[in-house]
Each structure stands twice: as C-alpha cells, then as structure tokens.
Design a protein around this motif. Structure first.
Motif, mmCIF file in Angstrom:
data_model
loop_
_atom_site.group_PDB
_atom_site.id
_atom_site.type_symbol
_atom_site.label_atom_id
_atom_site.label_comp_id
_atom_site.label_asym_id
_atom_site.label_seq_id
_atom_site.Cartn_x
_atom_site.Cartn_y
_atom_site.Cartn_z
ATOM 1 N N VAL A 59 48.853 33.710 43.394
ATOM 2 C CA VAL A 59 48.156 33.755 41.976
ATOM 3 C C VAL A 59 47.740 32.224 41.553
ATOM 4 O O VAL A 59 46.764 32.011 41.040
ATOM 5 N N LEU A 60 48.594 31.431 41.919
ATOM 6 C CA LEU A 60 48.439 29.987 41.430
ATOM 7 C C LEU A 60 47.138 29.285 42.182
ATOM 8 O O LEU A 60 46.660 28.624 41.853
ATOM 9 N N ASP A 61 47.103 29.966 43.648
ATOM 10 C CA ASP A 61 45.967 29.330 44.362
ATOM 11 C C ASP A 61 44.627 29.774 43.857
ATOM 12 O O ASP A 61 43.651 29.191 43.767
ATOM 13 N N ILE A 62 44.653 31.315 43.589
ATOM 14 C CA ILE A 62 43.521 32.040 43.149
ATOM 15 C C ILE A 62 42.838 31.741 41.641
ATOM 16 O O ILE A 62 41.823 31.763 41.372
ATOM 17 N N LYS A 63 44.046 31.715 40.906
ATOM 18 C CA LYS A 63 43.755 31.600 39.534
ATOM 19 C C LYS A 63 42.792 32.523 38.772
ATOM 20 O O LYS A 63 41.849 32.409 38.420
ATOM 21 N N PRO A 70 35.350 35.243 44.685
ATOM 22 C CA PRO A 70 34.078 34.913 44.416
ATOM 23 C C PRO A 70 33.080 35.882 43.753
ATOM 24 O O PRO A 70 31.920 35.521 43.003
ATOM 25 N N VAL A 71 33.382 37.262 43.996
ATOM 26 C CA VAL A 71 32.702 38.372 43.619
ATOM 27 C C VAL A 71 33.078 39.099 42.485
ATOM 28 O O VAL A 71 32.316 39.865 41.796
ATOM 29 N N VAL A 72 34.136 38.694 41.844
ATOM 30 C CA VAL A 72 34.440 39.209 40.467
ATOM 31 C C VAL A 72 34.030 38.392 39.401
ATOM 32 O O VAL A 72 34.816 37.308 39.149
ATOM 33 N N HIS A 73 33.402 38.687 38.695
ATOM 34 C CA HIS A 73 32.592 37.803 37.621
ATOM 35 C C HIS A 73 32.859 38.486 36.475
ATOM 36 O O HIS A 73 32.555 38.054 35.311
ATOM 37 N N LYS A 76 32.141 44.900 43.820
ATOM 38 C CA LYS A 76 30.756 44.594 43.461
ATOM 39 C C LYS A 76 29.969 45.816 42.784
ATOM 40 O O LYS A 76 29.452 45.717 41.653
ATOM 41 N N ASP A 77 30.340 46.883 43.450
ATOM 42 C CA ASP A 77 29.658 48.230 42.934
ATOM 43 C C ASP A 77 30.319 48.535 41.500
ATOM 44 O O ASP A 77 29.532 48.884 40.689
ATOM 45 N N VAL A 78 31.524 48.527 41.498
ATOM 46 C CA VAL A 78 32.173 49.122 40.199
ATOM 47 C C VAL A 78 31.771 48.065 38.896
ATOM 48 O O VAL A 78 31.690 48.642 37.899
#
Length: 237
Positions: free
Chosen positions: A81-85, A61-64, A30-32
């Motif tokens: 990877v396929l699960d998170i996309k 959920p936090v990497v926008h 979140k910070d970076v």
C-alpha cells in the motif's frame, strides 16, 4: 450520490482457475470505469488465490477513479500500500485461511495497533477506512484510532433482508448516526446486491461509498456488466 466501487476479486478468481490471463483484470477495471463505476476495489490475500500483488501494481496506472485496496495490515500488505499509494486503504482483520471477510475489527482491543498503522498510511497521503461490525462501541473505538472512515460490514443486514426482515437495518442506522456525529465517513460492503442496495442506501444517512464484487459479478452473468453497473448507479442516486 453514494459512490460505487467495484471489487474485481472474482474476475481474478476466474482467471486463476484456468491459468493464463482471461479474463484480464486490468481490462475489466478499465471497462467498469468506462461503464460508470466511480472506483475499483481489490483485496489481495497472502496466498494470492484471487488478486495477486502484481495485479495491484498493474492496476495503478489504469484506475483513474478511486483506487481502494483492502486487506489485513501484515507487513507485506503495508509495504504494498505504501508503495502504490492508492486513494484509500481499507483495513480488514482477515485470517489467512478465511474464504471471505467474516468479521470487523475489535477497535478497542486493537486500538494501539490500528493507531500506528493508520498514522503511517495517513502520513503518506492515503485515506484510511476500518472494516467494522454495526456496534456502537466499535464505531467510537474507530474514531479513537484516527481513521478517516469506517466500512460497515453488511452481511447481517443482507441475510435478514433476504428473509424479509427489514428490522435488520436498525443497528446500521444507529451506527451511521453516531459515525456522522463523530465526523467519520461511512462506507459499506459485503453481500450488498441489486435486491437490497436501494433500501440500504435510503436508510443510511451520509453513505459515501459501497464496495460490491461477488453479487455484481454474479448478476452480470445474466444481465451484462454495463447494464448492472447502471442499475446500481440508479439505485444509489
């Protein structure tokens, strides 16, 4: 402007060395981003010695900005990877006991395997990148796999630059020229730092993204995370 993706593996390494949840990798991500980073990179390995597979889910959920997951496409990694996309998956041919990434793909020898894996990721809307050495034959081989991008393995450049040999950039310039002509996107990573990033950026046409972790975290111990990110962004303009 070349995008800066911050690899947060070293934060997980520090956390794991003591147990508990300090430093917190989710908060660091979140910070970076708040400090200006345009992406977050993780590289989970089978032994989970730094980033854990659960971290990959917790970060989603936090990497926008751009979410880049690197790794050797073993079945467990592919399923993750396929699960998170994520935005991007970067394929790296790591041995399970490798301390860090130490070679790019032989895109000719492993062509059929890479075609199959890349197709599956692209069918699921995930941008693909292949970690490659600065070798013209491997760049052409990467194109033949159907990948969207390559990530140039920059350890050789960084090592030579440290000793004042700026000629070490030439293979990277040639490979970038070929990649651009083949309409392959260009990423780069490994041992890039505040010392060498500006020179690298100025000489690599079409550089879309750099992934930096070890150097950035180390430099931040002295200069502060927010300040270091701004310094990278300035050099990448």
């Amino acid at each position: 402007m070349t995008k800066l993706s911050v690899n947060i593996n070293k934060i997980a390494t520090l956390r794991n060395s003591r147990g508990g949840d300090l430093p917190n990798v989710v908060q660091f991500a979140k910070d970076v981003q708040r400090f200006g980073a345009e992406g977050v990179t993780i590289h989970p390995r089978p032994d989970e010695r730094h980033i854990r597979y659960q971290d990959a889910y917790d970060l989603k959920p936090v990497v926008h900005t751009e979410y880049n997951i690197e790794g050797n496409p073993i079945p467990k990694f592919i399923d993750l990877v396929l699960d998170i996309k994520p935005t991007q998956v970067t394929l790296v041919p790591d041995a399970e006991d490798a301390i860090t990434s130490n070679a790019g793909w032989d895109t000719i020898k492993h062509k059929d395997f890479l075609i199959e894996v890349i197709k599956e990721f692209k069918d699921n809307g995930i941008r693909t990148s292949i970690f490659v050495d600065p070798d013209m034959c491997q760049i052409q081989g990467a194109k033949d796999t159907g990948t969207d991008r390559i990530e140039l393995y920059t350890e050789s450049f960084a090592h030579q630059f440290k000793f004042g040999n700026k000629e070490g950039i030439k293979p990277y310039m040639e490979c970038a020229g070929l990649a651009n002509s083949l309409q392959l996107g260009i990423n780069a990573g490994h041992d890039l730092s505040l010392e060498n990033i500006k020179f690298f950026k100025e000489n690599i046409t079409g550089l879309l993204e750099v992934s930096i972790g070890h150097a950035l975290v180390s430099e931040s111990l002295y200069l502060g995370v927010e300040n270091v990110i701004q310094m990278y962004l300035h050099r990448l303009q």
